[in-house]
Design a protein around this motif. Structure first.
Motif, PDB file in Angstrom:
ATOM      1  N   ARG A   1      -4.465 -23.195  -9.063  1.00 36.60           N
ATOM      2  CA  ARG A   1      -3.162 -22.535  -8.896  1.00 36.60           C
ATOM      3  C   ARG A   1      -2.031 -23.561  -8.894  1.00 36.60           C
ATOM      4  O   ARG A   1      -0.990 -23.364  -9.522  1.00 36.60           O
ATOM      5  CB  ARG A   1      -3.163 -21.735  -7.588  1.00 36.60           C
ATOM      6  CG  ARG A   1      -1.971 -20.826  -7.459  1.00 36.60           C
ATOM      7  CD  ARG A   1      -2.037 -19.993  -6.194  1.00 36.60           C
ATOM      8  NE  ARG A   1      -0.881 -20.402  -5.409  1.00 36.60           N
ATOM      9  CZ  ARG A   1      -0.851 -20.535  -4.106  1.00 36.60           C
ATOM     10  NH1 ARG A   1      -1.929 -20.309  -3.397  1.00 36.60           N
ATOM     11  NH2 ARG A   1       0.237 -20.893  -3.489  1.00 36.60           N
TER      12      ARG A   1
ATOM     13  N   ASN B   1       1.067 -24.322 -11.911  1.00 30.89           N
ATOM     14  CA  ASN B   1       2.451 -24.074 -11.509  1.00 30.89           C
ATOM     15  C   ASN B   1       3.400 -24.863 -12.415  1.00 30.89           C
ATOM     16  O   ASN B   1       3.213 -26.057 -12.624  1.00 30.89           O
ATOM     17  CB  ASN B   1       2.638 -24.505 -10.050  1.00 30.89           C
ATOM     18  CG  ASN B   1       3.989 -24.116  -9.515  1.00 30.89           C
ATOM     19  OD1 ASN B   1       5.008 -24.602  -9.987  1.00 30.89           O
ATOM     20  ND2 ASN B   1       3.983 -23.243  -8.517  1.00 30.89           N
TER      21      ASN B   1
ATOM     22  N   ASP C   1       7.471 -23.118  -3.580  1.00 32.11           N
ATOM     23  CA  ASP C   1       6.832 -22.143  -4.453  1.00 32.11           C
ATOM     24  C   ASP C   1       5.446 -21.758  -3.973  1.00 32.11           C
ATOM     25  O   ASP C   1       5.019 -20.610  -4.113  1.00 32.11           O
ATOM     26  CB  ASP C   1       6.693 -22.700  -5.887  1.00 32.11           C
ATOM     27  CG  ASP C   1       8.012 -22.691  -6.647  1.00 32.11           C
ATOM     28  OD1 ASP C   1       9.009 -22.175  -6.100  1.00 32.11           O
ATOM     29  OD2 ASP C   1       8.029 -23.225  -7.773  1.00 32.11           O
ATOM     30  N   LEU C   2       4.742 -22.730  -3.406  1.00 43.28           N
ATOM     31  CA  LEU C   2       3.379 -22.486  -2.963  1.00 43.28           C
ATOM     32  C   LEU C   2       3.313 -21.951  -1.531  1.00 43.28           C
ATOM     33  O   LEU C   2       2.226 -21.649  -1.032  1.00 43.28           O
ATOM     34  CB  LEU C   2       2.546 -23.769  -3.071  1.00 43.28           C
ATOM     35  CG  LEU C   2       2.406 -24.324  -4.483  1.00 43.28           C
ATOM     36  CD1 LEU C   2       1.738 -25.678  -4.450  1.00 43.28           C
ATOM     37  CD2 LEU C   2       1.613 -23.352  -5.360  1.00 43.28           C
TER      38      LEU C   2
END
Length: 102
Positions: free
Chosen positions: A8, A12, A99-100
């Motif tokens: 993931r 990104n 974002d994470l």
């Protein structure tokens, strides 16, 4: 960290931008330093007479001045990298963390 989480992060867009910018900037500075260093070594190998020219009527030669210049430029390029790392790269890392959700 699990493989799913790693994948993931790797997918990104901010992570990919960070990796791309760091890699490109690092290689740019590396190439500049290699050109400086091997240019100096080339002068040593092919034009020793030029490097033996005395500077300012003293005992210092052009070779000595250029050698010190190579060392100083290495420090300057390191400073440029540190400044970019502490600015742009840290900003990209912080945006990636947001974002994470970290």
């Amino acid at each position: 960290m699990s493989d799913i989480e790693t994948a993931r992060i790797a997918q990104n867009p901010r992570f990919q931008e960070l990796v791309h910018e760091r890699t490109r900037f690092g290689w740019t500075l590396t190439i500049i330093m290699l050109l400086i260093y091997f240019g100096f070594i080339g002068l040593i190998a092919f034009d020793k007479a030029l490097l033996a020219v005395k500077i300012g009527g003293g005992t210092a030669s052009l070779g000595l001045v250029l050698g010190v210049t190579v060392i100083v430029l290495a420090f300057i390029l390191t400073g440029i990298y540190v400044r970019r790392a502490n600015g742009r790269f840290d900003d990209l890392t912080a945006a990636l963390k947001r974002d994470l959700g970290r």
